[in-house]
Write an enzyme that holds these catalytic residues in place. Sequence first.
Site, PDB file in Angstrom:
ATOM      1  N   CYS A   1      99.524  43.560  53.525  1.00 26.58           N
ATOM      2  CA  CYS A   1      99.360  42.301  54.263  1.00 26.58           C
ATOM      3  C   CYS A   1     100.043  41.147  53.545  1.00 26.58           C
ATOM      4  O   CYS A   1     100.623  40.261  54.185  1.00 26.58           O
ATOM      5  CB  CYS A   1      97.881  42.011  54.490  1.00 26.58           C
ATOM      6  SG  CYS A   1      97.085  43.217  55.573  1.00 26.58           S
ATOM      7  N   ASP A   2      99.984  41.135  52.222  1.00 26.64           N
ATOM      8  CA  ASP A   2     100.751  40.140  51.465  1.00 26.64           C
ATOM      9  C   ASP A   2     102.237  40.301  51.737  1.00 26.64           C
ATOM     10  O   ASP A   2     102.965  39.313  51.934  1.00 26.64           O
ATOM     11  CB  ASP A   2     100.490  40.310  49.967  1.00 26.64           C
ATOM     12  CG  ASP A   2      99.242  39.590  49.492  1.00 26.64           C
ATOM     13  OD1 ASP A   2      98.916  38.524  50.042  1.00 26.64           O
ATOM     14  OD2 ASP A   2      98.585  40.087  48.563  1.00 26.64           O
ATOM     15  N   THR A   3     102.697  41.553  51.714  1.00 19.84           N
ATOM     16  CA  THR A   3     104.122  41.808  51.895  1.00 19.84           C
ATOM     17  C   THR A   3     104.584  41.423  53.296  1.00 19.84           C
ATOM     18  O   THR A   3     105.608  40.754  53.466  1.00 19.84           O
ATOM     19  CB  THR A   3     104.423  43.291  51.626  1.00 19.84           C
ATOM     20  OG1 THR A   3     103.976  43.633  50.312  1.00 19.84           O
ATOM     21  CG2 THR A   3     105.906  43.584  51.736  1.00 19.84           C
TER      22      THR A   3
ATOM     23  N   GLY B   1     104.707  37.711  53.621  1.00 21.06           N
ATOM     24  CA  GLY B   1     105.882  37.149  52.973  1.00 21.06           C
ATOM     25  C   GLY B   1     107.143  37.372  53.779  1.00 21.06           C
ATOM     26  O   GLY B   1     107.994  36.475  53.895  1.00 21.06           O
TER      27      GLY B   1
END
Length: 387
Positions: free
Chosen positions: A174-176, A179
């Site tokens: 989810c971070d990736t 981003g």
Amino acid sequence: MHRQQLPLDGVKVVDLTNVLAGPYCSYQLMLFGAEVVKVERPGTGDLARQLGPDPGLNRELLGASFLAQNAGKKSVELDLKSPDGRAAFETMVAEADVLLENFRAGVMARLGYGWDRLRELNPALVYCAISGFGQSGPMSGAPAYDQVVQGLSGMMSVTGTPDTAPLRVGFPVCDTVGGLMAALAVSAALAGRHRTGRGCFLDLSMLEAAISAMGWTVSNYLVSGVEPEPMGDQNATAAPSGTFEAADGPLNIAANQQAQFETLCRLIGRPDLPADPRFAERETRKTHRQALNRELNQALRARTALEWEETLSREGVPAARVLTVPQALALDQVRHRGFLTEVPFAGSGGRPVAVTGNGVLVDGAALRPRGAAPLLGQHNDEFEAVS
């Protein structure tokens, strides 16, 4: 030798982000040519400087998690609560093309730098705020980390088998995804600004980006009312499509088309399977998936995963081994395209560090960072009043 010309050459990014989603975004922008200046808290900097499996690197504030996403950037220490720090920051914003931050919603406004103020400083600024849930709504002020978003998005509910779900995806997806979506949004805003001359405010929700990235899992429910269920290593949309058993380990096969299925059966020595009423058509194969998989696994155990990968791929059936991370990085294909780059190490010892690209070639050349991940405050002297 002149450096490769890149699409974002000349774009200046002021980066207030920490840990992963924001730094991953600015790393993508840097690879495409942007100059990225990390604005970090004096003395401690980005939390990722202290994250990673090597305690020595963490003590040097050059943790592996930081090195992975910050090569090619500059680092400036600024206290945004001090008069000198605020003055320096405002000068940087006035000269920037992009401002990135991934604080909780409302933090920038409380610092006196909401969108209205930022737009006064620079009407052409593209301001991207990355947060767990967006800048408005009942959850906007809640803290969010990758695993929290994985759970709320429904992603964990469909990961694993019926017996093991819910499971966390094995990397901070989810971070990736957040981003990547931020980098796409910034690039689109810069293209729009080229026409209008005006900047804009990009409010990115990691939760919504994650749900969007789940694609068919979500659309099958929205369109057809089919609630997704965890299926482990099997693909709900087709059969045979999933992970199978070769002689020496797992093998992924995605024979999603009728011709691919018939070719698979011929190559494994089971040309009779397509004539079986249970397996004759796409929908019947899905209904009888377990029985089909038993027949396939029995035949596939006769040869190694690599042998099947080469045999099936050569005949147009998508198939490949299931590799570890070290094995994936060692693939000749990955090396051929220049995906990994060795950059100098700014800390003690001077050993080079390998970092990843992003899988894009521009005019045939891989995108690479232009230098090492910076020491905390390494570029303070390039800016005035950075304390």
